[in-house]
Design an enzyme around this catalytic site. Structure first.
Site, PDB file in Angstrom:
ATOM      1  N   GLU A 354       0.841  -1.201   0.000  1.00 45.93           N
ATOM      2  CA  GLU A 354       0.000   0.000   0.000  1.00 45.93           C
ATOM      3  C   GLU A 354       0.881   1.258   0.000  1.00 45.93           C
ATOM      4  O   GLU A 354       0.477   2.309  -0.503  1.00 45.93           O
ATOM      5  CB  GLU A 354      -0.952   0.015   1.208  1.00 45.93           C
ATOM      6  N   HIS A 385       6.097 -26.703   3.214  1.00 43.79           N
ATOM      7  CA  HIS A 385       5.223 -27.777   2.717  1.00 43.79           C
ATOM      8  C   HIS A 385       4.172 -27.243   1.749  1.00 43.79           C
ATOM      9  O   HIS A 385       3.192 -27.932   1.453  1.00 43.79           O
ATOM     10  CB  HIS A 385       4.543 -28.478   3.896  1.00 43.79           C
ATOM     11  N   LYS A 503     -13.777   1.674  -3.842  1.00 45.85           N
ATOM     12  CA  LYS A 503     -14.778   1.994  -2.808  1.00 45.85           C
ATOM     13  C   LYS A 503     -15.934   2.781  -3.422  1.00 45.85           C
ATOM     14  O   LYS A 503     -17.101   2.506  -3.151  1.00 45.85           O
ATOM     15  CB  LYS A 503     -14.146   2.850  -1.708  1.00 45.85           C
TER      16      LYS A 503
HETATM   17  O1  F6P Z   1      -8.772   1.500   2.157  1.00 46.30           O
HETATM   18  C1  F6P Z   1      -7.467   1.517   2.628  1.00 46.30           C
HETATM   19  C2  F6P Z   1      -7.405   2.091   3.996  1.00 46.30           C
HETATM   20  O2  F6P Z   1      -7.635   3.459   3.966  1.00 46.30           O
HETATM   21  C3  F6P Z   1      -6.078   1.785   4.692  1.00 46.30           C
HETATM   22  O3  F6P Z   1      -5.086   2.664   4.318  1.00 46.30           O
HETATM   23  C4  F6P Z   1      -6.465   1.849   6.121  1.00 46.30           C
HETATM   24  O4  F6P Z   1      -5.524   1.245   6.954  1.00 46.30           O
HETATM   25  C5  F6P Z   1      -7.784   1.111   6.079  1.00 46.30           C
HETATM   26  O5  F6P Z   1      -8.374   1.507   4.863  1.00 46.30           O
HETATM   27  C6  F6P Z   1      -8.709   1.386   7.232  1.00 46.30           C
HETATM   28  O6  F6P Z   1      -9.024   2.752   7.311  1.00 46.30           O
HETATM   29  P1  F6P Z   1      -9.708   3.367   8.584  1.00 46.30           P
HETATM   30  O7  F6P Z   1      -8.769   3.195   9.742  1.00 46.30           O
HETATM   31  O8  F6P Z   1      -9.920   4.814   8.250  1.00 46.30           O
HETATM   32  O9  F6P Z   1     -10.994   2.647   8.825  1.00 46.30           O
END
Ligand code: F6P
Length: 542
Positions: A354, A385, A503
């Site tokens: 990421e 394994h 998203k």
């Molecule tokens: O979608 C990726 C992300 O933004 C990550 O970088 C982050 O760790 C995760 O989602 C969770 O985000 P949040 O802590 O804002 O729920």
């Protein structure tokens, strides 16, 4: 030397150096001395990397040409090096001793950090002393961390890794981690929990993550079904929120008293050192949590001040840069020889991919070279394994990280100690065979399918013992390695724009799930929406 000249010098070196086989390099009796580096309780052994002194020198010149020293200073001093989001990346400020001060925009953030740690300590101690009571007056004995990505992987990895360090008071509290959007973890877990004794920790930097909010809503409904006390009281007894957006957590229904804060200048995947580490503090106590911070802080000081030629994060980063950009190795396996580190590969998958899984540089230009490789992993002996066949005889070059502790099971008896020796022997054996291939044998096998080509580079990280301090240092080592690589590649490791579009698209699609699809999607998506509509409602395709 500027970056371009240093890069070209390395390319020229590649012609000669890539022909070296590790079985030849390892003939040098000084090899281990020359390529292993110690920092406190951690030994970084790069002797099985396909490096020579000339390559290492050229790599250090590349780092210099990229102004690595100034970038490191910019990281620690709080410059806005997360340029696409105009903010600093100050996870290192989360592990400074209380007496330090760190001014950011006129505010001493070290005081903010320690104030939140004190609030966290207070809540942890209430739990440990069985003073936190649920709706029926019984003490809480179960903590469920609801979060995903950085709000899940780091705390889960550390809690699992350091379980044996739990103080007596913590033993009464069971901890679970819930992340999956589809509710599969939660639905089976809830069947075994007592709502009157369960506390949910909603961990989300943004407090907008759909996965986390969906799980939190299911948990809230479950509690509402178990108790008819007024909602605000129910939520106050059974939910803590950890977030950088307290106003959103309050909108959701959480009480301000039950909110722990952290800040925009901490990236999610770098946040386990903040109050996001609440579950860790419950598991190993505040003293253990502080020892974890101290281990990371010692690695920070080393990274900030040691010269490149003895700087562990810099050397680890450069060894991999050599593999990725000059030896064309684009796969990286993480292999802890220690079941306690079972979640380390998943944690590093997020930290590395990421952060550096990007192909546009800081100036918005497409990069002209490879960046982060595909990274995956598994507990080493189990992976032996499963996928080691590919490591030993496949057609893919893979670099491997072996991580192991020298000492374990101090007074736990001969049987477990012998299991540890067996594990150490396997770790060393695999690193040796990957490097040397069948030349490690007195007599190589005659049939082609029994031959091992070797020359797979690996790093071995040897901890004296897996302690909170050693684990803190190990994680900080990887964080800083990722940063060094981002500097060499000129990319911003602190944003994650690549996960946003998916998203948004899910939000667009949600109203169409189980409904007759509107026109306007691509043919594959429309086809699947039709199928779903038919399967879930029994209606005929549109
Ligand atoms: O979608 C990726 C992300 O933004 C990550 O970088 C982050 O760790 C995760 O989602 C969770 O985000 P949040 O802590 O804002 O729920």
């Amino acid at each position: 030397m500027d970056k371009e000249t240093a890069w070209r010098a390395l390319e020229q070196l590649t012609d000669t150096e890539r022909t070296h086989h590790l079985k030849d390099l390892l003939q040098d009796p000084d090899r281990f001395e020359q390529f292993s580096f110690r920092q406190d309780e951690l030994l970084l052994d790069l002797s099985r990397q396909r490096l020579t002194p000339a390559t290492l020198k050229a790599l250090l010149q590349l780092a210099e040409g990229c102004q690595l020293g100034s970038w490191i200073e910019a990281l620690f001093s709080g410059e806005s090096i997360n340029n696409t989001e105009q903010r600093p990346a100050l996870h290192t400020a989360l592990r400074q001793p209380a007496h330090n001060s760190f001014m950011l925009d006129g505010q001493d953030i070290n005081q903010d950090v320690h104030r939140e740690l004190e609030r966290m300590e207070h809540l942890v101690s209430q739990l440990h002393q069985q003073q936190w009571r649920g709706f029926s007056g019984e003490p809480i004995d179960t903590l469920v961390n609801i979060g995903v990505g950085g709000s899940d992987l780091g705390p889960m990895m550390v809690c699992h890794g350091l379980e044996e360090f739990q103080p007596a008071a913590a033993r009464a509290i069971k901890i679970h981690f819930i992340s999956s959007m589809d509710g599969s973890q939660l639905s089976s877990l809830l069947q075994h929990l007592d709502p009157a004794r369960t506390l949910f920790l909603v961990a989300s930097k943004s407090f907008t993550t759909a996965d986390t909010l969906a799980n939190a809503a299911t948990a809230r409904d479950w509690l509402r079904q178990a108790s008819d006390i007024p909602d605000p009281l129910l939520l106050k007894r059974h939910f803590i929120g950890i977030t950088a957006r307290p106003e959103k957590a309050q909108e959701w229904g959480l009480s301000a008293d039950n909110l722990l804060h952290f800040w925009d200048w901490v990236g999610g995947r770098y946040s386990l050192w903040s109050t996001i580490g609440f579950a860790i503090a419950v598991r190993i106590g505040m003293d253990g949590f502080k020892a974890l911070l101290d281990g990371a802080s010692r690695m920070d000081n080393h990274f900030r001040h040691a010269p490149g030629s003895s700087n562990l994060p810099v050397l680890l980063a450069l060894a991999e840069i050599w593999n990725i950009n000059f030896l064309d190795i684009h796969a990286h396996a993480i292999l802890p020889y220690d079941g306690r580190l079972a979640h380390l590969p998943a944690y590093l998958e997020q930290l590395e991919m990421e952060s550096n899984g990007k192909s546009v540089d800081r100036d918005g230009q497409r990069v002209q070279h490879r960046t982060c490789p595909v990274l995956w992993g598994e507990i080493g002996p189990n992976a032996q394994h499963a996928f080691y066949q590919l490591l030993h005889q496949g057609s893919e070059a893979v670099m491997c990280d072996f991580i192991v502790a020298a000492n374990r099971y101090g007074d736990a008896g001969e049987s477990l100690q012998s299991q540890h020796r067996l594990t150490l022997a396997n770790c060393l054996a695999q690193a040796r065979v990957l490097a040397l291939g069948d030349s490690a044998l007195d007599q190589a096998a005659s049939s082609a399918w029994q031959r091992y080509h070797g020359n797979q580079p690996s790093t071995l990280i040897l901890l004296d013992k897996l302690t909170p301090g050693a684990l803190g240092a190990l994680i900080a080592l990887y964080e800083h390695k990722v940063f060094v690589q981002s500097v060499i590649w000129n990319i911003n490791p602190f944003d994650q724009w690549g996960v946003e579009l998916g998203k948004q698209m899910a939000n667009t699609l949600l109203p169409h799930i189980g409904a007759r699809p509107q026109q306007g999607f691509d043919t594959a998506t429309e086809g699947l929406l039709n199928e779903l509509n038919q399967l879930t409602t029994g209606s005929k395709p549109a």
